[in-house]
Scaffold this active site. Structure first.
Site, PDB file in Angstrom:
ATOM      1  CD  GLU A   7      23.681  40.164   0.351  1.00  0.00           C
ATOM      2  OE1 GLU A   7      22.560  40.377  -0.127  1.00  0.00           O
ATOM      3  OE2 GLU A   7      23.851  40.000   1.575  1.00  0.00           O
ATOM      4  NE  ARG A  43      22.028  41.691  16.492  1.00  0.00           N
ATOM      5  CZ  ARG A  43      21.081  41.220  15.693  1.00  0.00           C
ATOM      6  NH1 ARG A  43      19.933  41.860  15.562  1.00  0.00           N
ATOM      7  NH2 ARG A  43      21.282  40.112  15.007  1.00  0.00           N
ATOM      8  CB  CYS A  62      17.378  44.083 -16.317  1.00  0.00           C
ATOM      9  SG  CYS A  62      17.493  42.967 -14.907  1.00  0.00           S
ATOM     10  CB  ILE A  92      21.097  45.732   7.227  1.00  0.00           C
ATOM     11  CG1 ILE A  92      20.926  44.374   6.547  1.00  0.00           C
ATOM     12  CG2 ILE A  92      20.836  46.896   6.257  1.00  0.00           C
ATOM     13  CD1 ILE A  92      21.809  44.110   5.368  1.00  0.00           C
ATOM     14  CB  SER A 122      16.468  35.923   4.585  1.00  0.00           C
ATOM     15  OG  SER A 122      17.802  35.796   4.171  1.00  0.00           O
ATOM     16  CG  HIS A 138      12.797  35.699   9.079  1.00  0.00           C
ATOM     17  ND1 HIS A 138      12.925  36.990   8.645  1.00  0.00           N
ATOM     18  CD2 HIS A 138      12.641  35.773  10.424  1.00  0.00           C
ATOM     19  CE1 HIS A 138      12.850  37.806   9.682  1.00  0.00           C
ATOM     20  NE2 HIS A 138      12.687  37.095  10.775  1.00  0.00           N
ATOM     21  CG  HIS A 159      21.953  35.301   0.708  1.00  0.00           C
ATOM     22  ND1 HIS A 159      21.100  34.740   1.630  1.00  0.00           N
ATOM     23  CD2 HIS A 159      22.067  36.587   1.057  1.00  0.00           C
ATOM     24  CE1 HIS A 159      20.719  35.650   2.488  1.00  0.00           C
ATOM     25  NE2 HIS A 159      21.288  36.794   2.175  1.00  0.00           N
ATOM     26  CD  GLU A 160      24.404  37.990   4.531  1.00  0.00           C
ATOM     27  OE1 GLU A 160      25.246  37.932   5.456  1.00  0.00           O
ATOM     28  OE2 GLU A 160      23.301  38.520   4.660  1.00  0.00           O
ATOM     29  CB  CYS A 173      15.606  41.541 -12.191  1.00  0.00           C
ATOM     30  SG  CYS A 173      15.520  40.189 -13.376  1.00  0.00           S
TER      31      CYS A 173
END
Ligand SMILES: [Zn+2]
Ligand SMILES: [Zn+2]
Length: 385
Positions: A187, A242, A130, A217, A67, A70, A94-95, A138
């Site tokens: 994460e 990869r 939630c 992932i 992301s 992106h 965020h990871e 959520c």
């Protein structure tokens, strides 16, 4: 403090039906239809202050996610490619993992010095999903690095209830740097775990598994399926580096789908029985799902975790005749996912640090994201000093 800040212009496409909620909150539900001309820069910003239920974390490692790429890449009209919930400007990333340097007055179970990672999804705990046990859905969701400040920064403030201790990893690795790197991989590994075990309900030891896409992932999915007792894990990925990572992390077979016909390979390697679980982590379901259909075991499962804003041709007769099931997965919160992934790492059943292919310091975070755009790396880490 230093941080990687993303700015972009709020310029909804003429045909995008902007809602009142988006107008009021400044949050775009479909970022790729609203944010234009993104700019990423490492800047000096104010250090965050914590609320009573939060902790302040000194970030030690933060992985570059698809992301993040992106946000950086745009289409020909200058719009970002990320199609999800976003509010800019913000600090991305965020990871992550890091060390607690301050705790709020209401925090009881964390202390200064603790090594932690944290969820990215700031679920509210009050909305109906939630309360029903579905935090990944959520309706008041905030996301660090997407709608609120993230972790490509020296410090991040976050609610204590989203943090998970990494003590067990220290026992395993005995090396702080390694613990923080593994911690930053919890994460994305949790996203794979949610897909396979929570959403799709897992598989019996001895099952055959096919994983499409060996980005972070998909690589986590391969490692986790092997750890959970898959008899064969068959990976498909178009990038050669990869493919190598797929084998290193646990795939028994890894193929470039440009060189083989995936469903034929799967049928051959499964003695004509098909794979019991197919994981779509390529984000190309219009191409991969038809292959999965043709190599689906009786009682087989298809789990979609790759993101793709596209319709997929499916022949539902296959699901009937072969007792098939399809699952959609998003998120990583709840359902004992984070602690289970940390345990998998602590026990040595998975070692996701093997997929790290490059490391950058925070000053060069923009280069880290540009490099990730090649889509040949495993995981690229940004490590503030
Ligand atoms: Zn991510
Ligand atoms: Zn909620």
């Amino acid at each position: 403090m230093k941080a990687l800040v993303l700015t972009a212009q709020w310029d909804p496409r003429p045909d995008y039906p902007l809602s009142d909620w988006e107008r009021e909150t400044g949050k775009a539900i479909t970022g790729s239809s609203v944010w234009r001309y993104p700019q990423l820069r490492v800047e000096e910003v104010e250090e965050p202050t914590i609320k009573p239920d939060q902790v302040l974390i000194r970030v030690k490692a933060c992985g570059v996610c698809g992301s993040d790429i992106h946000f950086y890449e745009t289409d020909e009209d200058g719009y970002i490619l990320y199609p999800g919930l976003t509010k800019f400007p913000t600090i991305t990333g965020h990871e992550f993992s890091g060390q607690i340097v301050e705790v709020g007055s209401e925090v009881t179970d964390l202390k200064v010095g603790d090594m932690v990672t944290a969820e990215e999804m700031i679920w509210c705990g009050y909305c109906i999903p939630c309360r029903n046990g579905f935090p990944n859905h959520c309706t008041n969701l905030e996301e660090i690095g997407f709608t609120i400040p993230g972790a490509f920064a020296e410090y991040i403030a976050i609610g204590a209830k989203y943090c998970w201790k990494l003590n067990a990893l220290m026992e395993r690795f005995g090396d702080e740097e390694k613990v923080y790197e593994a911690g930053a991989l919890v994460e994305p590994s949790s996203v794979a775990y949610n897909t396979i075990f929570e959403r799709a309900g897992g598989f019996r030891p001895g099952a055959y598994v096919a994983v499409y896409g060996a980005g972070p992932i998909g690589l986590a999915a391969i490692a986790e399926c092997k750890a959970a007792g898959a008899a064969k894990v068959i990976a498909f990925e178009i990038s050669e580096p990869r493919l190598e990572l797929a084998k290193k992390i646990g795939a028994d077979y890894a193929f470039n789908p440009k060189e083989v016909t995936p469903h034929e390979v799967v049928m051959e390697l499964t003695e004509g029985q098909g794979a019991d679980l197919h994981v779509e982590a390529a984000g190309a379901p219009h191409i991969t799902v038809p292959e999965m259909e043709k190599s689906l075991a009786i009682n087989g499962k298809i789990a979609q975790v790759g993101r793709a804003a596209t319709r997929v041709p499916m022949y539902l007769e296959t699901l009937q005749v072969r007792r098939g099931q399809v699952f959609g997965a998003q998120g990583h919160s709840g359902h004992a996912i984070f602690p289970s992934v940390i345990r998998l790492m602590a026990s040595g059943l998975i070692d996701m640090t093997q997929i790290i292919t490059a490391r950058y310091d925070l000053d060069n975070a923009v280069d880290a994201i540009a490099k990730s755009g090649d889509r040949t790396d495993g995981k690229i880490m940004v490590k503030p000093k």
